[in-house]
Design an enzyme around this catalytic site. Structure first.
Site, PDB file in Angstrom:
ATOM      1  N   GLN A 277     -97.287  54.291 -48.314  1.00 38.96           N
ATOM      2  CA  GLN A 277     -96.564  53.302 -49.103  1.00 38.96           C
ATOM      3  C   GLN A 277     -97.177  51.851 -48.646  1.00 38.96           C
ATOM      4  O   GLN A 277     -96.937  51.079 -49.846  1.00 38.96           O
ATOM      5  CB  GLN A 277     -95.137  53.302 -48.382  1.00 38.96           C
ATOM      6  CG  GLN A 277     -94.307  52.210 -49.038  1.00 38.96           C
ATOM      7  CD  GLN A 277     -92.711  52.464 -48.584  1.00 38.96           C
ATOM      8  OE1 GLN A 277     -91.942  53.284 -48.885  1.00 38.96           O
ATOM      9  NE2 GLN A 277     -92.355  51.752 -47.462  1.00 38.96           N
TER      10      GLN A 277
ATOM     11  N   HIS B 140     -82.823  50.878 -37.583  1.00 33.43           N
ATOM     12  CA  HIS B 140     -83.124  51.210 -36.223  1.00 33.43           C
ATOM     13  C   HIS B 140     -84.296  50.234 -35.300  1.00 33.43           C
ATOM     14  O   HIS B 140     -84.643  49.460 -36.171  1.00 33.43           O
ATOM     15  CB  HIS B 140     -83.528  52.663 -36.247  1.00 33.43           C
ATOM     16  CG  HIS B 140     -84.667  53.011 -37.233  1.00 33.43           C
ATOM     17  ND1 HIS B 140     -85.798  52.534 -37.056  1.00 33.43           N
ATOM     18  CD2 HIS B 140     -84.676  53.796 -38.230  1.00 33.43           C
ATOM     19  CE1 HIS B 140     -86.815  52.859 -38.198  1.00 33.43           C
ATOM     20  NE2 HIS B 140     -85.871  53.564 -38.976  1.00 33.43           N
ATOM     21  N   ALA B 141     -84.781  50.530 -34.312  1.00 35.19           N
ATOM     22  CA  ALA B 141     -85.637  49.828 -33.908  1.00 35.19           C
ATOM     23  C   ALA B 141     -86.989  49.467 -34.540  1.00 35.19           C
ATOM     24  O   ALA B 141     -87.698  48.504 -34.348  1.00 35.19           O
ATOM     25  CB  ALA B 141     -85.976  50.074 -32.385  1.00 35.19           C
TER      26      ALA B 141
ATOM     27  N   MET C  56     -83.888  50.032 -46.772  1.00 32.09           N
ATOM     28  CA  MET C  56     -82.890  50.825 -47.152  1.00 32.09           C
ATOM     29  C   MET C  56     -81.732  50.742 -46.047  1.00 32.09           C
ATOM     30  O   MET C  56     -80.971  51.652 -46.295  1.00 32.09           O
ATOM     31  CB  MET C  56     -83.261  52.167 -47.603  1.00 32.09           C
ATOM     32  CG  MET C  56     -84.524  52.205 -48.777  1.00 32.09           C
ATOM     33  SD  MET C  56     -84.494  53.593 -49.692  1.00 32.09           S
ATOM     34  CE  MET C  56     -84.847  55.057 -48.653  1.00 32.09           C
ATOM     35  N   GLY C  57     -81.723  50.059 -45.125  1.00 33.76           N
ATOM     36  CA  GLY C  57     -80.703  49.899 -44.272  1.00 33.76           C
ATOM     37  C   GLY C  57     -80.633  51.211 -43.199  1.00 33.76           C
ATOM     38  O   GLY C  57     -81.498  51.865 -43.034  1.00 33.76           O
ATOM     39  N   ALA C  58     -79.458  51.249 -42.665  1.00 33.12           N
ATOM     40  CA  ALA C  58     -79.547  52.344 -41.457  1.00 33.12           C
ATOM     41  C   ALA C  58     -80.312  52.039 -40.381  1.00 33.12           C
ATOM     42  O   ALA C  58     -81.145  52.973 -40.102  1.00 33.12           O
ATOM     43  CB  ALA C  58     -79.573  53.924 -41.826  1.00 33.12           C
TER      44      ALA C  58
ATOM     45  N   HIS D 172     -87.255  49.499 -37.793  1.00 30.62           N
ATOM     46  CA  HIS D 172     -86.907  48.138 -38.846  1.00 30.62           C
ATOM     47  C   HIS D 172     -86.993  46.983 -38.023  1.00 30.62           C
ATOM     48  O   HIS D 172     -87.510  45.729 -38.594  1.00 30.62           O
ATOM     49  CB  HIS D 172     -85.583  48.368 -39.650  1.00 30.62           C
ATOM     50  CG  HIS D 172     -85.437  49.413 -40.192  1.00 30.62           C
ATOM     51  ND1 HIS D 172     -84.710  50.689 -39.856  1.00 30.62           N
ATOM     52  CD2 HIS D 172     -85.887  49.790 -41.495  1.00 30.62           C
ATOM     53  CE1 HIS D 172     -84.649  51.413 -40.951  1.00 30.62           C
ATOM     54  NE2 HIS D 172     -85.358  51.200 -41.833  1.00 30.62           N
TER      55      HIS D 172
ATOM     56  N   SER E  57     -86.767  57.037 -37.852  1.00 25.93           N
ATOM     57  CA  SER E  57     -86.431  57.125 -39.159  1.00 25.93           C
ATOM     58  C   SER E  57     -84.923  56.978 -39.356  1.00 25.93           C
ATOM     59  O   SER E  57     -84.358  57.975 -38.659  1.00 25.93           O
ATOM     60  CB  SER E  57     -87.333  58.179 -39.723  1.00 25.93           C
ATOM     61  OG  SER E  57     -86.870  58.508 -40.913  1.00 25.93           O
TER      62      SER E  57
ATOM     63  N   LYS F 148     -95.388  53.210 -40.441  1.00 27.49           N
ATOM     64  CA  LYS F 148     -94.818  54.548 -40.548  1.00 27.49           C
ATOM     65  C   LYS F 148     -94.940  55.145 -41.928  1.00 27.49           C
ATOM     66  O   LYS F 148     -95.196  56.336 -41.985  1.00 27.49           O
ATOM     67  CB  LYS F 148     -93.193  54.235 -40.090  1.00 27.49           C
ATOM     68  CG  LYS F 148     -92.399  55.501 -40.864  1.00 27.49           C
ATOM     69  CD  LYS F 148     -92.414  56.715 -39.720  1.00 27.49           C
ATOM     70  CE  LYS F 148     -91.249  57.661 -40.112  1.00 27.49           C
ATOM     71  NZ  LYS F 148     -90.733  57.771 -41.327  1.00 27.49           N
TER      72      LYS F 148
HETATM   73  P1  AMP Z   1     -86.901  52.426 -44.898  1.00 27.11           P
HETATM   74  O1  AMP Z   1     -85.636  51.784 -44.696  1.00 27.11           O
HETATM   75  O2  AMP Z   1     -86.966  53.664 -44.456  1.00 27.11           O
HETATM   76  O3  AMP Z   1     -87.235  52.168 -46.406  1.00 27.11           O
HETATM   77  O4  AMP Z   1     -87.878  51.399 -44.185  1.00 27.11           O
HETATM   78  C1  AMP Z   1     -88.069  49.973 -44.477  1.00 27.11           C
HETATM   79  C2  AMP Z   1     -89.469  49.497 -43.604  1.00 27.11           C
HETATM   80  O5  AMP Z   1     -89.043  49.990 -42.308  1.00 27.11           O
HETATM   81  C3  AMP Z   1     -90.352  50.166 -44.224  1.00 27.11           C
HETATM   82  O6  AMP Z   1     -91.514  49.099 -44.360  1.00 27.11           O
HETATM   83  C4  AMP Z   1     -90.809  51.420 -43.265  1.00 27.11           C
HETATM   84  O7  AMP Z   1     -92.329  51.751 -43.222  1.00 27.11           O
HETATM   85  C5  AMP Z   1     -90.173  50.727 -42.005  1.00 27.11           C
HETATM   86  N1  AMP Z   1     -90.172  51.427 -40.903  1.00 27.11           N
HETATM   87  C6  AMP Z   1     -89.194  52.604 -40.725  1.00 27.11           C
HETATM   88  N2  AMP Z   1     -89.471  53.384 -39.774  1.00 27.11           N
HETATM   89  C7  AMP Z   1     -90.423  52.668 -39.213  1.00 27.11           C
HETATM   90  C8  AMP Z   1     -90.844  53.087 -37.710  1.00 27.11           C
HETATM   91  N3  AMP Z   1     -90.348  53.926 -37.082  1.00 27.11           N
HETATM   92  N4  AMP Z   1     -91.838  51.946 -37.137  1.00 27.11           N
HETATM   93  C9  AMP Z   1     -92.228  50.929 -38.097  1.00 27.11           C
HETATM   94  N5  AMP Z   1     -91.647  50.449 -39.254  1.00 27.11           N
HETATM   95  C10 AMP Z   1     -90.695  51.551 -39.711  1.00 27.11           C
END
Ligand code: AMP
Length: 282
Positions: A157, A38-39, A34-36, A41, A189, A153
């Site tokens: 899901q 970080h390390a 979903m963007g934004a 992702h 996150s 994380k």
């Molecule tokens: P999101 O943008 O929050 O929907 O996350 C996109 C993907 O990144 C999902 O598969 C999350 O599980 C993964 N993700 C988010 N935060 C972390 C993290 N701290 N470590 C590993 N994977 C992550």
């Protein structure tokens, strides 16, 4: 390894590229986000390159996984920054569909997964996994990559997506990757940006408490006591605890006595309005 990724915003353009890769015999992997970024992702993008030559990242803040009262409107967005970071990690293609491309006005299908969606995040976010399963099913079908990679994380899901892909016979192989943390243990996150200074200082207690509870379960095997103690510690520290539970790591069945099979400890808690989740193997 740094590249300027190609950006596509339509399903047709996405398919043109991924089908060309397939015709050329090049394996590809999708990293939905979903963007934004970080390390955490970016670690998923790095993981791609262990499995496939070609990488696609999607950036889509999916309205269907937010309830009315949640943070869809304020969810952090930084398309230029995200694309630059993805380029530095060697991403080939970035798919950034507008909402109308994903959900035309007469869109009327939903993917609902049972069993592994029960409890944990569903209890306080009953809309959530339906929205996630629907958008991820669409993304997998749209991109038609060999692999898709998700972070542990969001462990529940990950299991929901595995089950959905298997049940719907989607051939993309679903891979999981480990949780990336800040130096103080806080799981990275996009929502950590919402924390004020005081909450940010408090936030690593969630991980620290998971470590303490997991150790207590390993040593004494008294699951209910360890969970009760952990919940009290978090509440005293100022967290509004949504859940702290031990579950089977494969089936997500609740575990209340010393685990005999691989187990996973899950926590969800609010600091102010910000919801944090974390988990670890026991
Ligand atoms: P999101 O943008 O929050 O929907 O996350 C996109 C993907 O990144 C999902 O598969 C999350 O599980 C993964 N993700 C988010 N935060 C972390 C993290 N701290 N470590 C590993 N994977 C992550």
């Amino acid at each position: 390894m740094s590249k300027t990724p190609q950006i596509v915003r339509t399903i047709t353009a996405l398919r043109e590229v991924t089908s060309r890769w397939r015709a050329d015999g090049e394996a590809s992997a999708l990293v939905p986000t979903m963007g934004a970024l970080h390390a955490g992702h970016l670690s998923l993008v790095d993981e791609v390159h262990k499995h496939a030559k070609r990488s696609v990242a999607s950036i889509f803040v999916n309205p269907r996984q937010f309830a009315e009262h949640e943070d869809l409107g304020t969810y952090p967005r930084d398309e230029d920054g995200d694309v630059a970071m993805l380029g530095e990690r060697g991403t080939d293609l970035v798919f950034i569909p507008p909402v109308e491309e994903m959900y035309p006005p007469d869109f009327s299908t939903a993917v609902e997964v049972g069993d592994v969606t029960e409890g944990l995040c569903s209890a306080s976010r009953p809309h959530f996994f339906g929205g996630v399963a629907t958008v991820v099913a669409k993304l997998l079908i749209q991109a038609q990559c060999d692999y898709a990679i998700f972070g542990e994380k969001d462990f529940q899901q990950l299991l929901v997506i595995r089950r959905m892909a298997r049940d719907l016979d989607i051939p993309t192989k679903i891979l999981g990757a480990p949780i990336i943390r800040e130096d103080d243990g806080l799981a990275m996150s996009s929502r950590n940006q919402y924390l004020d200074d005081q909450q940010r200082q408090m936030a690593p207690h969630l991980y620290a408490t998971l470590c303490t509870v997991a150790d207590a379960i390993r040593v004494a095997g008294e699951v209910e006591k360890a969970l009760g103690d952990g919940t009290s510690v978090l509440a005293t520290a100022g967290f509004d605890v949504d859940y702290l539970e031990l579950r089977d790591a494969v089936t997500l069945e609740p575990i209340t006595t010393a685990p005999q099979t691989p187990a996973r400890l899950f926590a969800g808690a609010y600091l102010g309005k910000t919801r944090l989740i974390d988990n670890m193997a026991v």
